[in-house]
Scaffold this motif. Structure first.
Motif, PDB file in Angstrom:
ATOM      1  N   ARG A  60       0.841  -1.197   0.000  1.00 30.87           N
ATOM      2  CA  ARG A  60       0.000   0.000   0.000  1.00 30.87           C
ATOM      3  C   ARG A  60       0.882   1.256   0.000  1.00 30.87           C
ATOM      4  N   LEU A  89       3.982   1.506  -1.071  1.00 35.24           N
ATOM      5  CA  LEU A  89       4.609   1.636  -2.391  1.00 35.24           C
ATOM      6  C   LEU A  89       3.634   2.256  -3.381  1.00 35.24           C
ATOM      7  N   ALA A  90       2.394   1.809  -3.304  1.00 33.95           N
ATOM      8  CA  ALA A  90       1.379   2.347  -4.209  1.00 33.95           C
ATOM      9  C   ALA A  90       1.246   3.857  -4.026  1.00 33.95           C
ATOM     10  N   ILE A  97       4.157   5.611  -5.647  1.00 36.02           N
ATOM     11  CA  ILE A  97       4.162   5.576  -7.107  1.00 36.02           C
ATOM     12  C   ILE A  97       3.122   6.522  -7.699  1.00 36.02           C
ATOM     13  N   LYS A  98       2.067   6.685  -6.952  1.00 34.64           N
ATOM     14  CA  LYS A  98       0.931   7.446  -7.446  1.00 34.64           C
ATOM     15  C   LYS A  98       1.383   8.843  -7.891  1.00 34.64           C
ATOM     16  N   ASP A  99       0.808   9.280  -8.962  1.00 33.65           N
ATOM     17  CA  ASP A  99       1.063  10.630  -9.470  1.00 33.65           C
ATOM     18  C   ASP A  99       2.473  10.867  -9.993  1.00 33.65           C
ATOM     19  N   ARG A 100       3.280   9.850 -10.092  1.00 26.87           N
ATOM     20  CA  ARG A 100       4.588  10.068 -10.719  1.00 26.87           C
ATOM     21  C   ARG A 100       4.529   9.649 -12.179  1.00 26.87           C
ATOM     22  N   THR A 101       5.405  10.210 -12.964  1.00 24.76           N
ATOM     23  CA  THR A 101       5.438   9.816 -14.365  1.00 24.76           C
ATOM     24  C   THR A 101       6.141   8.468 -14.486  1.00 24.76           C
ATOM     25  N   ILE A 102       5.979   7.851 -15.645  1.00 29.72           N
ATOM     26  CA  ILE A 102       6.592   6.550 -15.865  1.00 29.72           C
ATOM     27  C   ILE A 102       8.101   6.641 -15.710  1.00 29.72           C
ATOM     28  N   VAL A 131       9.063   6.795 -12.125  1.00 25.54           N
ATOM     29  CA  VAL A 131       8.909   5.515 -11.424  1.00 25.54           C
ATOM     30  C   VAL A 131      10.040   4.560 -11.793  1.00 25.54           C
ATOM     31  N   ARG A 132      10.413   4.565 -13.064  1.00 29.70           N
ATOM     32  CA  ARG A 132      11.526   3.705 -13.489  1.00 29.70           C
ATOM     33  C   ARG A 132      12.790   4.069 -12.734  1.00 29.70           C
ATOM     34  N   PHE A 149      -6.598   7.065 -21.246  1.00 25.73           N
ATOM     35  CA  PHE A 149      -6.027   8.401 -21.424  1.00 25.73           C
ATOM     36  C   PHE A 149      -6.881   9.305 -22.298  1.00 25.73           C
ATOM     37  N   VAL A 206       0.473  -4.035  -5.348  1.00 23.50           N
ATOM     38  CA  VAL A 206       0.754  -2.597  -5.341  1.00 23.50           C
ATOM     39  C   VAL A 206      -0.209  -1.898  -6.302  1.00 23.50           C
ATOM     40  N   TYR A 250      -3.937  -1.107  -5.401  1.00 21.44           N
ATOM     41  CA  TYR A 250      -4.304   0.033  -4.556  1.00 21.44           C
ATOM     42  C   TYR A 250      -4.473   1.317  -5.357  1.00 21.44           C
ATOM     43  N   LEU A 251      -4.184   1.254  -6.640  1.00 21.54           N
ATOM     44  CA  LEU A 251      -4.259   2.464  -7.458  1.00 21.54           C
ATOM     45  C   LEU A 251      -5.542   2.467  -8.277  1.00 21.54           C
ATOM     46  N   GLU A 300      -4.182   5.044 -13.361  1.00 18.20           N
ATOM     47  CA  GLU A 300      -2.816   4.878 -12.852  1.00 18.20           C
ATOM     48  C   GLU A 300      -2.263   3.507 -13.228  1.00 18.20           C
TER      49      GLU A 300
END
Lengths: 163, 203
Positions: free
Chosen positions: A122, A124-125, A128-133, A136-137, A162, B31, B34-35, B39
Protein backbone atom coordinates in the motif's frame (compact mmCIF):
# COMPACT_ATOMS: atom_id res chain seq x y z
CA UNK A 1 25.97 -27.68 21.03
CA UNK A 2 22.88 -28.10 18.99
CA UNK A 3 20.95 -29.46 21.92
CA UNK A 4 20.63 -26.09 23.63
CA UNK A 5 17.26 -27.20 24.87
CA UNK A 6 17.11 -24.70 27.73
CA UNK A 7 15.86 -22.29 25.15
CA UNK A 8 12.76 -24.35 24.59
CA UNK A 9 11.48 -23.50 28.03
CA UNK A 10 11.52 -19.78 27.38
CA UNK A 11 10.16 -20.48 23.94
CA UNK A 12 12.73 -18.37 22.22
CA UNK A 13 13.86 -18.91 18.68
CA UNK A 14 16.98 -17.83 16.89
CA UNK A 15 16.84 -16.32 13.45
CA UNK A 16 19.95 -15.93 11.39
CA UNK A 17 20.09 -13.30 8.70
CA UNK A 18 21.84 -13.48 5.37
CA UNK A 19 24.87 -11.65 6.72
CA UNK A 20 25.15 -13.97 9.69
CA UNK A 21 23.63 -11.91 12.48
CA UNK A 22 21.58 -13.92 14.93
CA UNK A 23 18.39 -12.51 16.41
CA UNK A 24 16.61 -13.90 19.39
CA UNK A 25 12.85 -13.70 19.22
CA UNK A 26 10.05 -14.90 21.42
CA UNK A 27 7.56 -17.37 20.13
CA UNK A 28 4.69 -14.87 19.99
CA UNK A 29 6.79 -12.81 17.59
CA UNK A 30 8.22 -15.68 15.61
CA UNK A 31 4.86 -17.22 14.77
CA UNK A 32 3.83 -14.07 12.94
CA UNK A 33 6.31 -15.06 10.30
CA UNK A 34 4.24 -17.71 8.61
CA UNK A 35 7.34 -19.43 7.24
CA UNK A 36 8.79 -19.76 10.69
CA UNK A 37 5.55 -20.87 12.25
CA UNK A 38 5.57 -23.77 9.86
CA UNK A 39 9.14 -24.60 10.75
CA UNK A 40 8.31 -24.47 14.44
CA UNK A 41 5.32 -26.71 13.96
CA UNK A 42 7.44 -29.11 11.95
CA UNK A 43 10.00 -28.99 14.73
CA UNK A 44 12.69 -27.81 12.35
CA UNK A 45 13.51 -24.60 14.16
CA UNK A 46 16.64 -25.76 16.01
CA UNK A 47 19.33 -24.69 16.59
CA UNK A 48 18.52 -21.64 14.56
CA UNK A 49 16.63 -20.72 11.44
CA UNK A 50 18.65 -19.39 8.55
CA UNK A 51 16.97 -16.78 6.43
CA UNK A 52 18.97 -16.57 3.27
CA UNK A 53 17.03 -13.78 1.67
CA UNK A 54 16.96 -11.22 4.44
CA UNK A 55 19.77 -8.96 5.61
CA UNK A 56 20.22 -8.11 9.29
CA UNK A 57 19.16 -4.53 8.70
CA UNK A 58 15.84 -5.63 7.29
CA UNK A 59 15.35 -8.51 9.66
CA UNK A 60 15.75 -6.13 12.60
CA UNK A 61 12.96 -4.00 11.19
CA UNK A 62 10.76 -6.99 10.53
CA UNK A 63 11.22 -8.19 14.09
CA UNK A 64 10.45 -4.74 15.45
CA UNK A 65 7.26 -4.74 13.45
CA UNK A 66 6.18 -8.19 14.57
CA UNK A 67 7.06 -7.46 18.16
CA UNK A 68 4.97 -4.34 18.25
CA UNK A 69 2.05 -6.09 16.64
CA UNK A 70 2.32 -9.07 18.98
CA UNK A 71 2.47 -6.85 22.07
CA UNK A 72 -0.38 -4.61 21.03
CA UNK A 73 -2.62 -7.51 20.19
CA UNK A 74 -2.01 -9.32 23.45
CA UNK A 75 -1.89 -6.17 25.58
CA UNK A 76 -5.45 -6.46 26.83
CA UNK A 77 -6.37 -3.01 25.57
CA UNK A 78 -9.65 -2.62 23.82
CA UNK A 79 -9.72 -3.43 20.14
CA UNK A 80 -10.27 0.12 19.00
CA UNK A 81 -7.37 1.53 21.01
CA UNK A 82 -5.13 -1.27 19.80
CA UNK A 83 -6.21 -0.53 16.26
CA UNK A 84 -5.42 3.13 16.61
CA UNK A 85 -2.09 2.34 18.14
CA UNK A 86 -1.16 -0.04 15.36
CA UNK A 87 -2.19 2.47 12.76
CA UNK A 88 0.09 5.12 14.24
CA UNK A 89 2.89 2.64 14.55
CA UNK A 90 2.45 1.43 10.97
CA UNK A 91 2.52 4.97 9.65
CA UNK A 92 5.71 5.74 11.51
CA UNK A 93 7.18 2.43 10.53
CA UNK A 94 6.61 3.08 6.85
CA UNK A 95 8.50 6.32 7.06
CA UNK A 96 11.64 4.83 5.54
CA UNK A 97 13.76 5.18 2.48
CA UNK A 98 12.38 3.69 -0.73
CA UNK A 99 15.04 1.01 -0.99
CA UNK A 100 14.36 -0.17 2.51
CA UNK A 101 10.70 -0.24 1.71
CA UNK A 102 11.32 -2.46 -1.29
CA UNK A 103 13.44 -4.79 0.76
CA UNK A 104 10.82 -4.89 3.49
CA UNK A 105 8.24 -5.74 0.89
CA UNK A 106 10.16 -8.64 -0.55
CA UNK A 107 11.11 -9.82 2.95
CA UNK A 108 7.47 -9.74 4.02
CA UNK A 109 6.63 -11.76 0.96
CA UNK A 110 9.41 -14.26 1.59
CA UNK A 111 8.67 -14.58 5.29
CA UNK A 112 4.96 -14.63 4.56
CA UNK A 113 3.80 -11.88 6.91
CA UNK A 114 0.52 -10.91 5.39
CA UNK A 115 -0.12 -7.65 7.24
CA UNK A 116 3.36 -6.31 6.60
CA UNK A 117 3.20 -7.35 2.98
CA UNK A 118 -0.03 -5.46 2.48
CA UNK A 119 1.24 -2.47 4.38
CA UNK A 120 4.38 -2.19 2.27
CA UNK A 121 2.48 -2.68 -0.96
CA UNK A 122 0.00 0.00 0.00
CA UNK A 123 2.83 2.36 0.86
CA UNK A 124 4.61 1.64 -2.39
CA UNK A 125 1.38 2.35 -4.21
CA UNK A 126 1.06 5.74 -2.57
CA UNK A 127 4.67 6.54 -3.50
CA UNK A 128 4.16 5.58 -7.11
CA UNK A 129 0.93 7.45 -7.45
CA UNK A 130 1.06 10.63 -9.47
CA UNK A 131 4.59 10.07 -10.72
CA UNK A 132 5.44 9.82 -14.37
CA UNK A 133 6.59 6.55 -15.87
CA UNK A 134 10.12 7.83 -16.18
CA UNK A 135 10.18 8.89 -12.55
CA UNK A 136 8.91 5.51 -11.42
CA UNK A 137 11.53 3.70 -13.49
CA UNK A 138 14.22 5.83 -11.94
CA UNK A 139 12.85 5.55 -8.46
CA UNK A 140 12.92 1.78 -8.56
CA UNK A 141 15.87 1.37 -10.83
CA UNK A 142 14.05 -0.61 -13.49
CA UNK A 143 14.48 -0.42 -17.21
CA UNK A 144 12.17 -0.24 -20.11
CA UNK A 145 12.48 -3.70 -21.63
CA UNK A 146 9.76 -3.34 -24.23
CA UNK A 147 10.52 -3.72 -27.88
CA UNK A 148 9.13 -0.99 -30.10
CA UNK A 149 6.33 -3.26 -31.19
CA UNK A 150 5.42 -4.20 -27.64
CA UNK A 151 5.48 -0.62 -26.52
CA UNK A 152 3.01 0.28 -29.22
CA UNK A 153 0.84 -2.64 -28.23
CA UNK A 154 0.70 -1.59 -24.57
CA UNK A 155 -0.18 1.94 -25.48
CA UNK A 156 -2.99 0.66 -27.60
CA UNK A 157 -4.14 -1.80 -24.97
CA UNK A 158 -4.57 0.92 -22.38
CA UNK A 159 -5.42 3.81 -24.65
CA UNK A 160 -8.93 4.00 -23.15
CA UNK A 161 -7.51 5.30 -19.89
CA UNK A 162 -6.03 8.40 -21.42
CA UNK A 163 -8.90 9.64 -23.51
CA UNK B 1 25.40 -28.31 -0.21
CA UNK B 2 24.60 -26.85 3.12
CA UNK B 3 27.87 -25.01 2.91
CA UNK B 4 26.32 -22.44 0.71
CA UNK B 5 25.38 -19.50 2.66
CA UNK B 6 25.43 -18.91 6.27
CA UNK B 7 29.01 -18.06 7.06
CA UNK B 8 29.33 -15.61 4.24
CA UNK B 9 30.50 -12.49 5.98
CA UNK B 10 30.80 -10.47 2.89
CA UNK B 11 29.76 -7.33 1.26
CA UNK B 12 26.46 -6.35 2.64
CA UNK B 13 26.51 -3.19 0.58
CA UNK B 14 25.55 -3.56 -2.98
CA UNK B 15 24.66 -7.13 -2.30
CA UNK B 16 21.04 -7.96 -2.95
CA UNK B 17 19.65 -4.50 -3.28
CA UNK B 18 16.29 -5.44 -4.63
CA UNK B 19 14.97 -3.57 -7.54
CA UNK B 20 11.27 -3.38 -8.08
CA UNK B 21 11.53 -6.06 -10.70
CA UNK B 22 13.04 -8.51 -8.24
CA UNK B 23 9.78 -8.41 -6.43
CA UNK B 24 7.38 -11.15 -7.38
CA UNK B 25 4.57 -10.41 -9.73
CA UNK B 26 1.98 -11.02 -7.06
CA UNK B 27 3.47 -8.17 -5.08
CA UNK B 28 3.54 -5.83 -8.04
CA UNK B 29 -0.04 -6.67 -8.77
CA UNK B 30 -0.97 -5.98 -5.16
CA UNK B 31 0.75 -2.60 -5.34
CA UNK B 32 -1.20 -1.82 -8.48
CA UNK B 33 -4.46 -2.93 -6.94
CA UNK B 34 -4.30 0.03 -4.56
CA UNK B 35 -4.26 2.46 -7.46
CA UNK B 36 -7.07 3.67 -9.63
CA UNK B 37 -7.50 2.32 -13.17
CA UNK B 38 -5.85 5.16 -15.12
CA UNK B 39 -2.82 4.88 -12.85
CA UNK B 40 -2.66 1.14 -13.41
CA UNK B 41 -2.91 1.69 -17.13
CA UNK B 42 -0.09 4.19 -16.99
CA UNK B 43 2.17 1.91 -14.98
CA UNK B 44 1.62 -0.98 -17.37
CA UNK B 45 3.91 0.96 -19.65
CA UNK B 46 6.89 0.74 -17.31
CA UNK B 47 8.14 -2.64 -18.42
CA UNK B 48 7.08 -6.18 -19.23
CA UNK B 49 6.72 -7.26 -15.64
CA UNK B 50 4.41 -4.37 -14.89
CA UNK B 51 2.38 -5.03 -17.96
CA UNK B 52 1.84 -8.61 -16.87
CA UNK B 53 0.95 -7.51 -13.35
CA UNK B 54 -1.49 -4.91 -14.64
CA UNK B 55 -3.36 -7.59 -16.53
CA UNK B 56 -4.16 -9.72 -13.47
CA UNK B 57 -7.90 -10.21 -13.10
CA UNK B 58 -7.86 -9.80 -9.33
CA UNK B 59 -6.80 -6.18 -9.66
CA UNK B 60 -9.78 -5.31 -11.79
CA UNK B 61 -12.60 -7.20 -10.15
CA UNK B 62 -12.87 -4.82 -7.16
CA UNK B 63 -12.98 -1.85 -9.53
CA UNK B 64 -16.24 -3.00 -11.05
CA UNK B 65 -19.59 -1.78 -9.78
CA UNK B 66 -20.99 -4.24 -7.25
CA UNK B 67 -23.84 -5.27 -9.52
CA UNK B 68 -21.71 -5.77 -12.54
CA UNK B 69 -22.94 -9.27 -13.31
CA UNK B 70 -26.42 -7.85 -13.62
CA UNK B 71 -25.14 -5.05 -15.82
CA UNK B 72 -23.30 -7.46 -18.09
CA UNK B 73 -26.42 -9.54 -18.44
CA UNK B 74 -28.26 -6.46 -19.71
CA UNK B 75 -25.80 -5.50 -22.37
CA UNK B 76 -26.41 -6.90 -25.82
CA UNK B 77 -22.84 -8.07 -26.35
CA UNK B 78 -22.66 -11.29 -24.35
CA UNK B 79 -19.16 -12.01 -25.64
CA UNK B 80 -17.94 -9.60 -22.97
CA UNK B 81 -18.19 -12.15 -20.21
CA UNK B 82 -15.36 -14.26 -21.55
CA UNK B 83 -12.97 -11.36 -21.94
CA UNK B 84 -10.15 -10.48 -19.52
CA UNK B 85 -11.36 -8.34 -16.69
CA UNK B 86 -9.19 -5.44 -17.71
CA UNK B 87 -10.70 -5.50 -21.19
CA UNK B 88 -14.19 -5.65 -19.76
CA UNK B 89 -13.37 -2.60 -17.69
CA UNK B 90 -12.16 -0.78 -20.77
CA UNK B 91 -15.34 -1.71 -22.56
CA UNK B 92 -17.56 -0.50 -19.77
CA UNK B 93 -15.83 2.88 -19.76
CA UNK B 94 -17.31 3.52 -23.16
CA UNK B 95 -21.01 4.15 -23.49
CA UNK B 96 -22.79 0.84 -24.00
CA UNK B 97 -26.27 1.10 -25.31
CA UNK B 98 -29.01 -1.36 -24.50
CA UNK B 99 -32.79 -1.72 -24.39
CA UNK B 100 -33.04 -1.11 -28.08
CA UNK B 101 -30.63 1.78 -27.94
CA UNK B 102 -32.76 3.89 -25.63
CA UNK B 103 -30.37 3.72 -22.70
CA UNK B 104 -26.67 3.97 -22.30
CA UNK B 105 -24.53 2.78 -19.51
CA UNK B 106 -20.91 3.51 -18.72
CA UNK B 107 -18.59 3.69 -15.75
CA UNK B 108 -16.32 6.46 -14.70
CA UNK B 109 -12.84 5.21 -15.50
CA UNK B 110 -11.30 6.65 -12.36
CA UNK B 111 -13.86 5.98 -9.67
CA UNK B 112 -15.78 3.07 -11.18
CA UNK B 113 -18.97 5.05 -10.50
CA UNK B 114 -21.84 3.99 -12.71
CA UNK B 115 -23.71 6.21 -15.10
CA UNK B 116 -26.93 5.63 -16.84
CA UNK B 117 -28.21 7.93 -19.47
CA UNK B 118 -31.78 7.53 -20.56
CA UNK B 119 -33.35 8.75 -23.67
CA UNK B 120 -36.66 10.41 -23.16
CA UNK B 121 -38.02 7.72 -25.44
CA UNK B 122 -37.42 5.22 -22.68
CA UNK B 123 -39.19 7.23 -20.01
CA UNK B 124 -42.57 6.47 -18.68
CA UNK B 125 -44.50 9.12 -16.88
CA UNK B 126 -47.19 8.38 -14.35
CA UNK B 127 -50.56 9.35 -15.54
CA UNK B 128 -49.51 10.85 -18.81
CA UNK B 129 -47.70 7.99 -20.39
CA UNK B 130 -49.64 8.46 -23.52
CA UNK B 131 -47.18 9.12 -26.28
CA UNK B 132 -49.60 11.41 -28.00
CA UNK B 133 -48.83 13.97 -25.35
CA UNK B 134 -45.12 13.82 -25.98
CA UNK B 135 -43.27 16.02 -28.30
CA UNK B 136 -39.61 15.41 -29.04
CA UNK B 137 -37.48 18.39 -29.79
CA UNK B 138 -33.77 18.24 -30.38
CA UNK B 139 -31.42 20.40 -28.32
CA UNK B 140 -27.68 20.98 -28.35
CA UNK B 141 -27.06 19.57 -24.95
CA UNK B 142 -26.81 15.85 -24.79
CA UNK B 143 -26.14 12.93 -27.01
CA UNK B 144 -29.73 12.00 -26.67
CA UNK B 145 -30.64 15.37 -27.90
CA UNK B 146 -34.15 15.37 -26.78
CA UNK B 147 -36.16 17.86 -25.03
CA UNK B 148 -39.43 16.40 -24.19
CA UNK B 149 -42.45 18.31 -23.47
CA UNK B 150 -45.58 16.72 -22.39
CA UNK B 151 -47.84 19.30 -23.83
CA UNK B 152 -50.81 18.72 -21.72
CA UNK B 153 -49.02 19.37 -18.46
CA UNK B 154 -46.63 21.95 -19.71
CA UNK B 155 -43.47 20.12 -18.73
CA UNK B 156 -40.82 21.93 -20.58
CA UNK B 157 -37.67 19.95 -20.17
CA UNK B 158 -36.92 16.41 -19.19
CA UNK B 159 -33.47 15.11 -18.94
CA UNK B 160 -32.17 12.43 -16.71
CA UNK B 161 -28.69 11.40 -16.02
CA UNK B 162 -28.07 9.30 -13.02
CA UNK B 163 -24.82 8.34 -11.49
CA UNK B 164 -23.89 6.44 -8.45
CA UNK B 165 -20.97 6.54 -6.05
CA UNK B 166 -19.68 10.00 -6.87
CA UNK B 167 -23.05 11.62 -6.64
CA UNK B 168 -26.53 10.78 -7.37
CA UNK B 169 -28.18 13.44 -9.26
CA UNK B 170 -31.43 13.54 -10.98
CA UNK B 171 -32.37 16.38 -13.03
CA UNK B 172 -36.08 16.24 -13.36
CA UNK B 173 -37.35 19.64 -13.96
CA UNK B 174 -40.78 20.70 -12.94
CA UNK B 175 -41.59 17.82 -10.70
CA UNK B 176 -42.01 15.28 -13.35
CA UNK B 177 -43.58 12.12 -12.01
CA UNK B 178 -41.81 9.28 -13.66
CA UNK B 179 -43.43 5.96 -13.05
CA UNK B 180 -42.09 3.95 -10.19
CA UNK B 181 -41.46 0.91 -12.28
CA UNK B 182 -39.32 2.89 -14.59
CA UNK B 183 -37.30 4.45 -11.82
CA UNK B 184 -37.04 1.15 -10.04
CA UNK B 185 -35.52 -0.40 -13.14
CA UNK B 186 -33.04 2.42 -13.54
CA UNK B 187 -31.93 2.23 -10.00
CA UNK B 188 -31.65 -1.51 -9.88
CA UNK B 189 -29.36 -1.07 -12.77
CA UNK B 190 -27.20 1.34 -10.89
CA UNK B 191 -27.27 -0.75 -7.75
CA UNK B 192 -28.91 2.06 -5.82
CA UNK B 193 -31.64 1.17 -3.42
CA UNK B 194 -35.03 2.50 -4.07
CA UNK B 195 -35.48 4.33 -0.77
CA UNK B 196 -32.64 6.63 -1.63
CA UNK B 197 -34.32 7.34 -4.85
CA UNK B 198 -37.60 8.27 -3.28
CA UNK B 199 -36.05 10.82 -1.04
CA UNK B 200 -34.13 12.40 -3.81
CA UNK B 201 -37.04 12.26 -6.06
CA UNK B 202 -39.35 14.01 -3.68
CA UNK B 203 -36.94 16.78 -2.73
Amino acid sequence: MSSSTELTEKKVFLLKSLDGVIFEVEESVAVQLEVIRELIEGDCARPFISLYNVTSEILALVIEYCKHHAETCSGGTSATIADEDLKTFDNEFMNVDENILLELCSAADYLDIKSLFELTCRTLASLIKDRTIIEVRKMFNVENDFSVVEEKAVRKEFAWAFK
Amino acid sequence: MGANASAMPGEPNGLMRPKLEDIPESCMALVLSYLDPPEIAKLARINRAFRAAASADFIWVPKFPSNYNFILSKLPDQGLITMDKKDIYARLCRPNSFDGGTKEFWIDKTTGGTYLSISSKAMAITGIDDRRYWNHIQTYESRWVFETSARLFGFSHVYAQICQKMNIFLLFKENLHLSEDFLHNCFTFLGVQIFKLRRLYLD
